[in-house]
Write an enzyme that holds these catalytic residues in place. Structure first.
Site, PDB file in Angstrom:
ATOM      1  N   ASP A 159     -15.268   4.878 -58.283  1.00  0.00           N
ATOM      2  CA  ASP A 159     -15.008   5.215 -56.879  1.00  0.00           C
ATOM      3  C   ASP A 159     -16.336   5.485 -56.156  1.00  0.00           C
ATOM      4  O   ASP A 159     -16.539   5.062 -55.021  1.00  0.00           O
ATOM      5  CB  ASP A 159     -14.098   6.446 -56.806  1.00  0.00           C
ATOM      6  CG  ASP A 159     -12.862   6.272 -57.680  1.00  0.00           C
ATOM      7  OD1 ASP A 159     -12.105   5.329 -57.430  1.00  0.00           O
ATOM      8  OD2 ASP A 159     -12.691   7.052 -58.642  1.00  0.00           O
ATOM      9  N   HIS A 187      -8.939  10.987 -59.380  1.00  0.00           N
ATOM     10  CA  HIS A 187      -9.108   9.529 -59.358  1.00  0.00           C
ATOM     11  C   HIS A 187      -7.739   8.926 -59.033  1.00  0.00           C
ATOM     12  O   HIS A 187      -6.988   8.525 -59.914  1.00  0.00           O
ATOM     13  CB  HIS A 187      -9.622   9.008 -60.699  1.00  0.00           C
ATOM     14  CG  HIS A 187      -9.517   7.501 -60.774  1.00  0.00           C
ATOM     15  ND1 HIS A 187     -10.312   6.676 -60.030  1.00  0.00           N
ATOM     16  CD2 HIS A 187      -8.685   6.696 -61.460  1.00  0.00           C
ATOM     17  CE1 HIS A 187      -9.972   5.418 -60.262  1.00  0.00           C
ATOM     18  NE2 HIS A 187      -8.982   5.398 -61.130  1.00  0.00           N
TER      19      HIS A 187
HETATM   20  P1  NAX Z   1      -5.416  -3.016 -70.840  1.00  0.00           P
HETATM   21  O1  NAX Z   1      -3.941  -2.890 -70.787  1.00  0.00           O
HETATM   22  O2  NAX Z   1      -6.050  -4.359 -70.710  1.00  0.00           O
HETATM   23  O3  NAX Z   1      -5.953  -2.368 -72.203  1.00  0.00           O
HETATM   24  C1  NAX Z   1      -5.526  -1.142 -72.668  1.00  0.00           C
HETATM   25  C2  NAX Z   1      -5.638  -1.176 -74.170  1.00  0.00           C
HETATM   26  O4  NAX Z   1      -5.354   0.128 -74.654  1.00  0.00           O
HETATM   27  C3  NAX Z   1      -4.651  -2.135 -74.837  1.00  0.00           C
HETATM   28  O5  NAX Z   1      -5.360  -3.028 -75.681  1.00  0.00           O
HETATM   29  C4  NAX Z   1      -3.740  -1.207 -75.626  1.00  0.00           C
HETATM   30  O6  NAX Z   1      -3.307  -1.791 -76.845  1.00  0.00           O
HETATM   31  C5  NAX Z   1      -4.650  -0.024 -75.868  1.00  0.00           C
HETATM   32  N1  NAX Z   1      -3.960   1.236 -76.202  1.00  0.00           N
HETATM   33  C6  NAX Z   1      -2.785   1.701 -75.739  1.00  0.00           C
HETATM   34  N2  NAX Z   1      -2.469   2.861 -76.327  1.00  0.00           N
HETATM   35  C7  NAX Z   1      -3.470   3.141 -77.179  1.00  0.00           C
HETATM   36  C8  NAX Z   1      -3.708   4.210 -78.086  1.00  0.00           C
HETATM   37  N3  NAX Z   1      -2.834   5.214 -78.245  1.00  0.00           N
HETATM   38  N4  NAX Z   1      -4.850   4.190 -78.805  1.00  0.00           N
HETATM   39  C9  NAX Z   1      -5.726   3.176 -78.666  1.00  0.00           C
HETATM   40  N5  NAX Z   1      -5.544   2.142 -77.843  1.00  0.00           N
HETATM   41  C10 NAX Z   1      -4.435   2.125 -77.104  1.00  0.00           C
HETATM   42  O7  NAX Z   1      -5.952  -2.004 -69.725  1.00  0.00           O
HETATM   43  P2  NAX Z   1      -7.406  -1.964 -69.041  1.00  0.00           P
HETATM   44  O8  NAX Z   1      -7.417  -2.855 -67.863  1.00  0.00           O
HETATM   45  O9  NAX Z   1      -8.435  -2.132 -70.079  1.00  0.00           O
HETATM   46  O10 NAX Z   1      -7.403  -0.471 -68.474  1.00  0.00           O
HETATM   47  C11 NAX Z   1      -7.424   0.652 -69.325  1.00  0.00           C
HETATM   48  C12 NAX Z   1      -7.160   1.915 -68.537  1.00  0.00           C
HETATM   49  O11 NAX Z   1      -8.174   2.153 -67.565  1.00  0.00           O
HETATM   50  C13 NAX Z   1      -5.848   1.913 -67.751  1.00  0.00           C
HETATM   51  O12 NAX Z   1      -5.195   3.156 -67.944  1.00  0.00           O
HETATM   52  C14 NAX Z   1      -6.311   1.785 -66.317  1.00  0.00           C
HETATM   53  O13 NAX Z   1      -5.377   2.354 -65.401  1.00  0.00           O
HETATM   54  C15 NAX Z   1      -7.591   2.593 -66.365  1.00  0.00           C
HETATM   55  N6  NAX Z   1      -8.537   2.384 -65.266  1.00  0.00           N
HETATM   56  C16 NAX Z   1      -9.256   3.474 -64.847  1.00  0.00           C
HETATM   57  C17 NAX Z   1     -10.225   3.386 -63.870  1.00  0.00           C
HETATM   58  C18 NAX Z   1     -11.005   4.585 -63.437  1.00  0.00           C
HETATM   59  O14 NAX Z   1     -11.783   4.449 -62.503  1.00  0.00           O
HETATM   60  N7  NAX Z   1     -10.872   5.774 -64.023  1.00  0.00           N
HETATM   61  C19 NAX Z   1     -10.470   2.106 -63.177  1.00  0.00           C
HETATM   62  C20 NAX Z   1     -10.022   0.896 -63.962  1.00  0.00           C
HETATM   63  C21 NAX Z   1      -8.709   1.063 -64.665  1.00  0.00           C
HETATM   64  O15 NAX Z   1      -7.657   0.880 -63.748  1.00  0.00           O
END
Ligand code: NAX
Length: 327
Positions: A159, A187
């Site tokens: 952000d 956030h």
């Molecule tokens: P993806 O869905 O591409 O990848 C998430 C991965 O996490 C998957 O491979 C899944 O298998 C794995 N996972 C789920 N549960 C798990 C667990 N208990 N232990 C280990 N791995 C696990 O999501 P992606 O685009 O990579 O985003 C990841 C996260 O970042 C999401 O929650 C998203 O909302 C968040 N974000 C946060 C941002 C921020 O500024 N704080 C911005 C970007 C993003 O939106």
């Protein structure tokens, strides 16, 4: 050469993981002299995909990359870890209420907090990226009583970086001309990007833009940028989120420049009326490997209202996870 640093990445097979791991392994997280030991944590169904990413990491022959371990067990993933990047989270499914989302994520961040408490290195630093990042960080922190609370942080650097570029483009300056920008609060869409303390060329940024632009364009553009990216790309921010995670940890370890600060979700000490213990975004400096909340800023009515609104949302999230017995 320096001692190696163990870095755990959760959700390693996801899209942010894919953008993040290569930058960590190439030496951009800490510095260009520190060897890296990678630990990748995934859910069982995604371990094979993480192995594929590890094959590509091997194929880069990064001089600093000492080892890659892949596991679906949190205790193994966080054993001895120095930097924990908690990226994997449960996304909001259609029709899911906020309480359900918080509960599903509690099922992830509670055991991860416990595993960090049980086995992480004494100097462990935790960055939560997975949403809802602030409250997920709070849940993990609550289950790691032996780790200083200040080691748990949530990411608002994306952000912050977004706000920096929006302002630079508006004023026709370089991002390097901007200082002291702040993201306050959660956030989420309630976050407050503050231009009243930001400086461009040594002068207050808010005085160099129209009030209408600040209130009606700048703030909503920054706050809703995530949705705009999804709309355009058909997928959520990944490389920019990974970049912000790199920036966050690099700044935490290496410090902020004199006369500047950055934004991070850190445990509130009660500053600026943010209830103690909430993980909220603040203006922070980093020195000697520690974030510190910038003190003594004057907050006018316009800013006060917006900070309070975002903090109220964080308080609600905390109350919900408390009721659910997650903290
Ligand atoms: P993806 O869905 O591409 O990848 C998430 C991965 O996490 C998957 O491979 C899944 O298998 C794995 N996972 C789920 N549960 C798990 C667990 N208990 N232990 C280990 N791995 C696990 O999501 P992606 O685009 O990579 O985003 C990841 C996260 O970042 C999401 O929650 C998203 O909302 C968040 N974000 C946060 C941002 C921020 O500024 N704080 C911005 C970007 C993003 O939106």
């Amino acid at each position: 050469t320096k001692a190696p640093v163990t870095v755990t990445v959760t959700g390693a097979a996801g899209q942010i993981g894919y953008a993040l791991l290569f930058r960590i392994a190439s030496g951009q997280l800490i510095d260009a002299e520190t060897p890296i030991k990678l630990r990748l944590l995934e859910i069982p169904q995604a371990v094979k995909a993480a192995e594929g990413t590890a094959m590509e990491l091997d194929d880069c022959a990064f001089p600093l990359l000492e080892s890659i371990d892949i596991t679906d067990d949190a205790r193994t993933a966080f054993d001895g870890t120095n930097v924990a990047l908690l990226v994997g989270a449960r996304p909001r499914a259609k029709g899911m209420e906020r309480g359900d989302l918080l509960e599903a994520n509690g099922g992830i961040f509670k055991p991860q907090g416990e595993a960090i408490n049980a086995g992480a290195a004494d100097d462990v630093r935790v960055l939560v990226v997975g949403n809802p990042a602030n409250t997920n960080a709070l849940i993990a922190q609550a289950h790691a009583p032996d780790v200083p609370a200040e080691r748990f942080t949530a990411m608002t650097r994306l952000d912050h970086n977004r706000a920096q570029t929006q302002l630079a483009q508006k004023l026709g300056v370089s991002v390097t001309d901007i200082r002291k920008l702040t993201i306050w609060g959660n956030h989420s869409a309630t976050q407050y990007p503050d231009l009243f303390h930001a400086e461009v060329g040594g002068k207050i940024a808010a005085e160099q833009v129209e009030q209408s632009w600040l209130a009606d364009e700048f703030i909503p553009t920054v706050a809703k940028r995530g949705a705009a990216i999804i709309d355009a790309r058909g997928a959520s921010s990944a490389a920019s989120a990974a970049n912000a995670a790199i920036d966050h940890v690099h700044t935490w370890v290496n410090g902020t420049p004199e006369g500047d600060w950055t934004s991070a979700g850190v445990v509130s000490d009660g500053s600026y009326g943010v209830p103690e213990g909430l993980i909220s975004s603040f203006p922070v400096t980093a020195r000697d490997g520690k974030f510190e909340i910038v003190q003594g800023l004057e907050i006018d009515e316009f800013s006060r209202e917006r900070i309070d609104a975002s903090v109220a949302e964080l308080t609600e999230e905390r109350d919900t996870v408390r009721k659910l017995g997650l903290i």
